[in-house]
Design a protein around this motif. Structure first.
Motif, PDB file in Angstrom:
ATOM      1  N   SER A   1       0.991  -1.238   0.582  1.00 32.40           N
ATOM      2  CA  SER A   1      -0.399  -0.145   0.068  1.00 32.40           C
ATOM      3  C   SER A   1       0.535   1.559   0.110  1.00 32.40           C
ATOM      4  O   SER A   1       1.949   0.603   0.789  1.00 32.40           O
ATOM      5  CB  SER A   1      -0.795  -0.320   1.666  1.00 32.40           C
ATOM      6  N   GLU A   2       0.046   2.143  -0.210  1.00 27.71           N
ATOM      7  CA  GLU A   2       0.684   3.807  -0.864  1.00 27.71           C
ATOM      8  C   GLU A   2       0.421   4.628   0.483  1.00 27.71           C
ATOM      9  O   GLU A   2       1.380   5.443   0.511  1.00 27.71           O
ATOM     10  CB  GLU A   2       0.798   4.147  -1.832  1.00 27.71           C
ATOM     11  N   SER A   3       0.181   3.855   1.502  1.00 25.65           N
ATOM     12  CA  SER A   3      -0.439   4.572   3.597  1.00 25.65           C
ATOM     13  C   SER A   3       0.919   4.760   3.925  1.00 25.65           C
ATOM     14  O   SER A   3       2.068   4.544   3.534  1.00 25.65           O
ATOM     15  CB  SER A   3      -1.188   3.639   3.776  1.00 25.65           C
ATOM     16  N   ASN A   4       0.897   5.369   4.944  1.00 23.19           N
ATOM     17  CA  ASN A   4       2.190   5.827   5.594  1.00 23.19           C
ATOM     18  C   ASN A   4       2.587   4.249   6.498  1.00 23.19           C
ATOM     19  O   ASN A   4       3.877   3.872   6.751  1.00 23.19           O
ATOM     20  CB  ASN A   4       1.585   6.564   6.888  1.00 23.19           C
ATOM     21  N   ASP A   5       1.305   3.507   6.772  1.00 19.96           N
ATOM     22  CA  ASP A   5       1.162   2.178   6.906  1.00 19.96           C
ATOM     23  C   ASP A   5       2.801   1.525   5.749  1.00 19.96           C
ATOM     24  O   ASP A   5       3.075   0.555   6.053  1.00 19.96           O
ATOM     25  CB  ASP A   5       0.812   1.197   7.384  1.00 19.96           C
ATOM     26  N   GLY A   6       2.311   1.585   4.633  1.00 22.49           N
ATOM     27  CA  GLY A   6       2.518   1.057   3.688  1.00 22.49           C
ATOM     28  C   GLY A   6       4.355   1.320   3.664  1.00 22.49           C
ATOM     29  O   GLY A   6       5.161   0.714   3.599  1.00 22.49           O
TER      30      GLY A   6
END
Length: 171
Positions: free
Chosen positions: A61-66
């Motif tokens: 994923s491109e998220s912060n978690d990613g």
């Protein structure tokens, strides 16, 4: 891809050490030919440990978690494509090349947001388009903590044993 911040790299270093402490027992079918390693989102840490240094190419994923997870799996020998099934097949298509090169790819069957334990369209589409098998990866944990998240994310405790079983799902 932009270099992660010092904070992300430091967290990733600590989690990488934690993952390397896990004791993985892997049960695979014979033969296990390269294809898609379909994992449940809740089992990402266990599966990251199970397939370290296999040269798996994964969709993160491109998220912060990613950002954190991408750094962790790169530390463990994975290649990473950033994107998700949420943005449609465009990102999933990037996994066709490593599959055609005879490599394993990994992705969460239930995507970045769920619903949990329900296979989304990306993995079966990728198997059909590439002509490669889709393998279902299941994890059974020793000592662990289950978080109260949409996927009931599992945090295996350091040094615990995890049984990973791979089964044929489709092609």
């Amino acid at each position: 891809m932009q270099k992660p911040s010092f904070k992300v790299r430091f967290k990733a270093f600590l989690v990488t050490l934690w993952i390397k402490s896990l004791r993985i027992r892997l049960k695979t079918p014979q033969p296990l030919e390269p294809g898609i390693l379909g994992v449940w989102h809740k089992d990402l840490l266990a599966c990251a440990a199970a397939f370290k240094n296999w040269g798996v190419h994964t969709l993160v994923s491109e998220s912060n978690d990613g950002d954190l997870f991408a750094t962790i799996v790169q530390n463990l020998g994975y290649s990473v494509t950033r994107g998700s099934s949420t943005h449609g097949a465009t990102n999933v298509r990037h996994l066709l090349t490593p599959l055609k090169e005879g490599r394993f790819v990994g992705m969460a069957l239930d995507g970045p947001r769920g619903p949990a334990l329900q296979v989304k369209q990306g993995s079966p589409w990728l198997a059909k388009s590439s002509g490669r098998p889709l393998w279902l990866v299941n994890a059974k944990y020793g000592a662990h903590i289950t978080l109260k998240t949409w996927d009931k994310f599992v945090l295996p405790l350091p040094l615990t044993s995890i049984d990973i079983e791979i089964k044929y799902l489709c092609d």
